[in-house]
Design an enzyme around this catalytic site. Structure first.
Site: not given
Length: 295
Positions: A186, A199
């Site tokens: 990401s 995350y």
């Protein structure tokens, strides 16, 4: 000093069930009013003809777009998903409309037995495995690090990175020369995300895992790469992955001024899965709306 036993600071079990946060994620794409764009945008050219692929989180979002694009390019595709049966069946139907074959596998990939069962089903059905796409993930926004419970922390790592270890371990005996592994990291790994601490940490781990696994497998003729999407319009964010008040501006802070669509990311996974990227391993592609990041 108290004789009472202190509460454990970590979760004392190997597998953590879904957290009690509502709504449960990743959510149903079928329930979204503004549906993401998943359709492949060009005719297939046989770049995965004869190949067998596993796509985790393949029922919705980036996984859905990738699975259907793989099918258009000739691959048979196994879809791993958590619990969204309607979304998964929709993807299977689309794969068959592309003239290919689908296999559905329901379960929590944070449990190593689920990944083992998935690989067994794939080998029993098709006898080979050529491409593994580790895309499944979850995120829980928290403004304050003190609000991240031990259960949530382990759960996020369990889903996002432990599952990749488990699946690669299960798949490794069946991955031969020419096989490809593509992991989903990401932009948060590169830029940080103040409300996605756990995350983002998993995405950093995924990038390190990708580079290290590449070094581990490259002499076997197995390539390992990753894709680092920016803000993409998928069920993950409106179903709890972002605070509701932030959704109206989701993706507007990118240079392109908008979130991406899943079918704008899927071609990056295809490129890394097929022979077009035969001289690439340990690398990361960045479909992120124009943000310049290192690595």
């Amino acid at each position: 000093m108290s004789s009472q036993t202190a509460e454990p600071e970590t979760v004392d079990k190997a597998f953590v069930e879904e957290t009690g946060e509502q709504p449960r994620m990743p959510g149903h794409e079928s329930q979204m009013d503004d549906k993401p764009d998943w359709e492949p945008r060009y005719p297939g050219s046989g770049r995965l003809k004869g190949k067998v692929a596993i796509v985790t989180g393949g029922d919705s979002g980036i996984g859905r777009a990738t699975a259907i694009l793989f099918a258009r390019e000739g691959a048979k595709v196994a879809i791993a998903y958590l619990e969204e049966d309607d979304d998964a069946q929709f993807v299977a139907d689309q794969i068959e409309k592309e003239g290919s074959e689908a296999l559905l596998h329901r379960g929590d990939l944070g449990d190593p037995e689920v990944g083992k069962a998935l690989v067994r089903k794939v080998i029993d059905k098709w006898g080979r495995l050529d491409v593994l796409v580790n895309n499944a993930g979850e995120q829980h926004p928290d403004e304050d690090i003190r609000d991240i419970t031990a259960e949530q922390l382990q759960r996020t790592f369990q889903t996002n990175i432990f599952s990749m270890f488990y699946l690669v371990q299960a798949a490794r005996p069946h991955l031969k020369k020419g096989a490809a592994i593509v992991n989903c990291t990401s932009i948060t790994m590169y830029k940080g995300a103040p409300i996605l601490l756990d995350y983002s940490a998993t995405k950093g781990a995924i990038t390190a895992f990708t580079r290290s696994l590449s070094e581990n497998l490259v002499k076997e003729g197995i390539r390992v790469n990753a894709v680092a999407p920016g803000p993409i319009w998928t069920p993950l964010n409106p179903f709890g992955g972002q605070p509701p008040e932030k959704m109206k501006d989701f993706g507007k802070d990118t240079p392109m001024g908008r979130p991406g669509q899943p079918n704008e990311v899927a071609p990056a996974f295809l490129f890394l899965a097929c022979e077009d990227s035969s001289y690439m391993s340990g690398q990361v592609l960045h479909p992120n709306g124009g943000s310049v990041v290192n690595g």
